[in-house]
Write an enzyme that holds these catalytic residues in place. Structure first.
Site, PDB file in Angstrom:
ATOM      1  N   ASP A 189       0.833  -1.205   0.000  1.00  0.00           N
ATOM      2  CA  ASP A 189       0.000   0.000   0.000  1.00  0.00           C
ATOM      3  C   ASP A 189       0.872   1.261   0.000  1.00  0.00           C
ATOM      4  OD1 ASP A 189      -2.831   0.908   0.366  1.00  0.00           O
ATOM      5  OD2 ASP A 189      -2.011   1.811   2.187  1.00  0.00           O
ATOM      6  N   GLU A 243      14.800 -15.239  -1.104  1.00  0.00           N
ATOM      7  CA  GLU A 243      15.222 -16.348  -0.250  1.00  0.00           C
ATOM      8  C   GLU A 243      14.232 -17.506  -0.340  1.00  0.00           C
ATOM      9  OE1 GLU A 243      15.608 -15.234   3.836  1.00  0.00           O
ATOM     10  OE2 GLU A 243      16.862 -13.499   3.334  1.00  0.00           O
TER      11      GLU A 243
HETATM   12  C1  GLC Z   1      -4.229   3.111  -0.601  1.00  0.00           C
HETATM   13  C2  GLC Z   1      -5.429   2.207  -0.589  1.00  0.00           C
HETATM   14  C3  GLC Z   1      -6.611   2.993  -0.115  1.00  0.00           C
HETATM   15  C4  GLC Z   1      -6.335   3.463   1.287  1.00  0.00           C
HETATM   16  C5  GLC Z   1      -5.036   4.259   1.356  1.00  0.00           C
HETATM   17  C6  GLC Z   1      -4.573   4.421   2.763  1.00  0.00           C
HETATM   18  O1  GLC Z   1      -4.345   4.122  -1.537  1.00  0.00           O
HETATM   19  O2  GLC Z   1      -5.617   1.654  -1.854  1.00  0.00           O
HETATM   20  O3  GLC Z   1      -7.795   2.237  -0.139  1.00  0.00           O
HETATM   21  O4  GLC Z   1      -7.400   4.246   1.742  1.00  0.00           O
HETATM   22  O5  GLC Z   1      -3.992   3.608   0.677  1.00  0.00           O
HETATM   23  O6  GLC Z   1      -4.142   3.192   3.275  1.00  0.00           O
END
Ligand code: GLC
Ligand code: CA
Length: 503
Positions: A189, A243
């Site tokens: 993310d 790994e």
């Molecule tokens: C990313 C995710 C989104 C989330 C954001 C904060 O963009 O795809 O859904 O709200 O990160 O984690």
């Protein structure tokens, strides 16, 4: 398909677990629901799934605010269910990727109280940074400590301090915990946001030529993202993935705004991310000149050896059938043909295979706190005309596009998507061949894959002519296919051609 190259040659599928399939009738999709529906994914020809976060979370941002990285949200299942999902999917040749959220935790993660030094603090807001969710200052006073903490997103998502070596050490343990359980890798993310400027300097104001997101925010993102230290971390994680046998993969969510920045997350082509999402394609309209310009830039900037990936829908940006095609079935199919016909790994979002539209979510059912709300792109998967959901967490109103009906209709978008995937398996050029744009009329976008394959979509409202030869392997029009291409594309028609044009 070579085992080590599955993520370059295969098709991936994003599951938003709360909305995919509910196994126990409480209205919330869950891991056993995913297991129950693996046959659908196998029938479709999917090679891997990415599950949006499955961990315990107070759901201020529906799982993207994690309160325990080593657990499973009780509404979604248990660790045993994860193991069973990995095993059952593996039996069908489907790998499982988890979503790792390393930029921030929930403010209810025990670390926030017990180990505050893992977060970014200041005695007073040190800069002009604003939260991308509500455009308000991204510094909030914590009453208990009397200090301000940084949050790039919601107030309940405090940013971790990646400059504190204990943070990468914790995450290495988290990565290993899941990789040891047989998970094939992670979607990372907002991975380009982890490190912030060491002096936390002010952002400069946005300029008229900046993308809409920055203009709305009123600032550029020079100091709050894309810091050089992230590349060392990604190299460490890449080594860690290697790994394992077979090696695990890293798919980054990279909102880098500029293609060269985005491309830098591939490192020298094989030492950082395996795949990096760019959002230039998704957030451009379905206009031949615009999309082809994005692909040309991506192809140009990508380091040698790196492999692109493409998405037309996700849980943030909503569904391609609405955004790109505005409900026009022909254009939805063109969108799918683009995704699966470009050079790179396609990611389908659950429901894309049906041409599913954004759902209707009345204001009193709204759940997402970000602006503008993203609920419409997260509504439950319609498995049949009856829906197959009892009181789902988000409403399911329109079930006219559903799995059961499309499954028995050979002309449906579901069958079209399945044929696209099958065609990729049958034609190596379509899977791994190079990309070369062909000359074409204004509303047509056409390209050659490798030597023997052509993809062409007419995104305009008039019929068009295209001077290429080949056999029509697949058309968005179920009436066409098998015959040789005579240069004619109907409005909204896409075709894939194969066969050496010189013969
Ligand atoms: C990313 C995710 C989104 C989330 C954001 C904060 O963009 O795809 O859904 O709200 O990160 O984690
Ligand atoms: Ca459930």
């Amino acid at each position: 398909m070579a085992e080590r190259r599955w993520w370059r040659e295969g098709v991936l599928y994003q599951i938003y677990p709360r909305s995919f399939a509910d196994s126990n009738g409480d209205g919330i999709g869950d891991l056993c629901g995913v297991i129950d529906r693996l046959d659908h994914l196998e029938w479709l020809g999917i090679d891997g799934i990415w599950l949006s976060p499955i961990h315990p979370s107070p759901n201020e941002d529906w799982g993207y605010d994690v309160s325990d990285y080593l657990g499973v949200h009780p509404e979604l299942g248990t660790l045993d269910d994860v193991d069973e999902l990995v095993a059952e999917a593996g039996r069908r040749g489907i790998r499982v990727l988890l979503d790792l959220v390393p930029n921030h935790t929930s403010d209810r993660h025990p670390w926030f109280r017990e180990r505050p030094e893992l977060y970014v603090w200041a005695d007073a807001p040190p800069n002009n940074w604003r939260s991308v969710f509500d455009r308000r200052p991204s510094w909030t006073l914590d009453g208990e400590r009397g200090r301000y903490y940084l949050h790039t997103f919601a107030g309940g998502q405090p940013d971790l301090d990646w400059r504190n070596p204990e943070v990468p050490a914790e995450f290495e343990r988290i990565l290993r915990f899941w990789l040891d359980r047989g998970v094939a890798g992670f979607r990372l993310d907002v991975v380009n946001v982890l490190y912030k400027d060491s002096e936390l300097r002010d952002e400069p104001p946005a300029r008229p030529e900046d993308p809409p997101l920055l203009r709305e925010l009123g600032m550029r993102r020079i100091h709050s993202m894309n810091q050089p230290e992230i590349h060392d971390l990604l190299q460490d994680w890449r080594r860690l993935c290697e790994e394992y046998e077979p090696p695990r993969i890293l798919v980054g969510e990279v909102y880098a705004f500029q293609v060269p920045h985005w491309a830098s997350y591939y490192g020298n082509g094989d030492d950082q991310l395996h795949l990096s999402f760019n959002f230039q394609l998704m957030y451009n309209p379905l206009v031949a000149a615009k999309l082809s310009a994005v692909v040309a830039e991506v192809e140009h900037e990508l380091p040698a050896g790196a492999w692109p990936c493409w998405a037309g829908s996700n849980h943030d940006g909503g569904r391609l059938a609405s955004r790109w095609a505005r409900g026009d079935e022909r254009l939805s199919r063109c969108g799918l043909m683009i995704l699966l016909g470009l050079r790179g790994t396609p990611f389908l979002y659950y429901g894309d295979e049906l041409g599913l539209l954004d759902g209707e979510v009345p204001p009193d059912r709204r759940l997402d706190r970000a602006e503008p709300g993203r609920d419409a792109g997260r509504t439950p998967m319609p498995w049949s005309r009856a829906g197959d959901w009892r009181d789902p967490w988000l409403p399911l109103v329109d079930t006219s596009r559903n799995v059961a009906d499309q499954r028995v209709d050979a002309d449906s978008t579901l069958h079209f998507t399945r044929e696209l995937i099958a065609l990729r398996r049958r034609l190596p050029d379509l899977r791994v061949g190079s990309y070369r744009e062909l000359e074409s009329p204004e509303d047509v976008w056409a390209w050659r894959r490798g030597e023997g394959c052509v993809v062409a979509v007419n995104l305009g409202v008039e019929e068009a002519r295209l001077e290429v030869e080949g056999r029509i392997e697949l058309s968005t029009d179920p009436e066409r296919g098998g015959e040789s291409f005579a240069g004619h594309l109907a409005a909204g028609e896409g075709v894939i051609l194969a066969g050496d044009p010189s013969k």
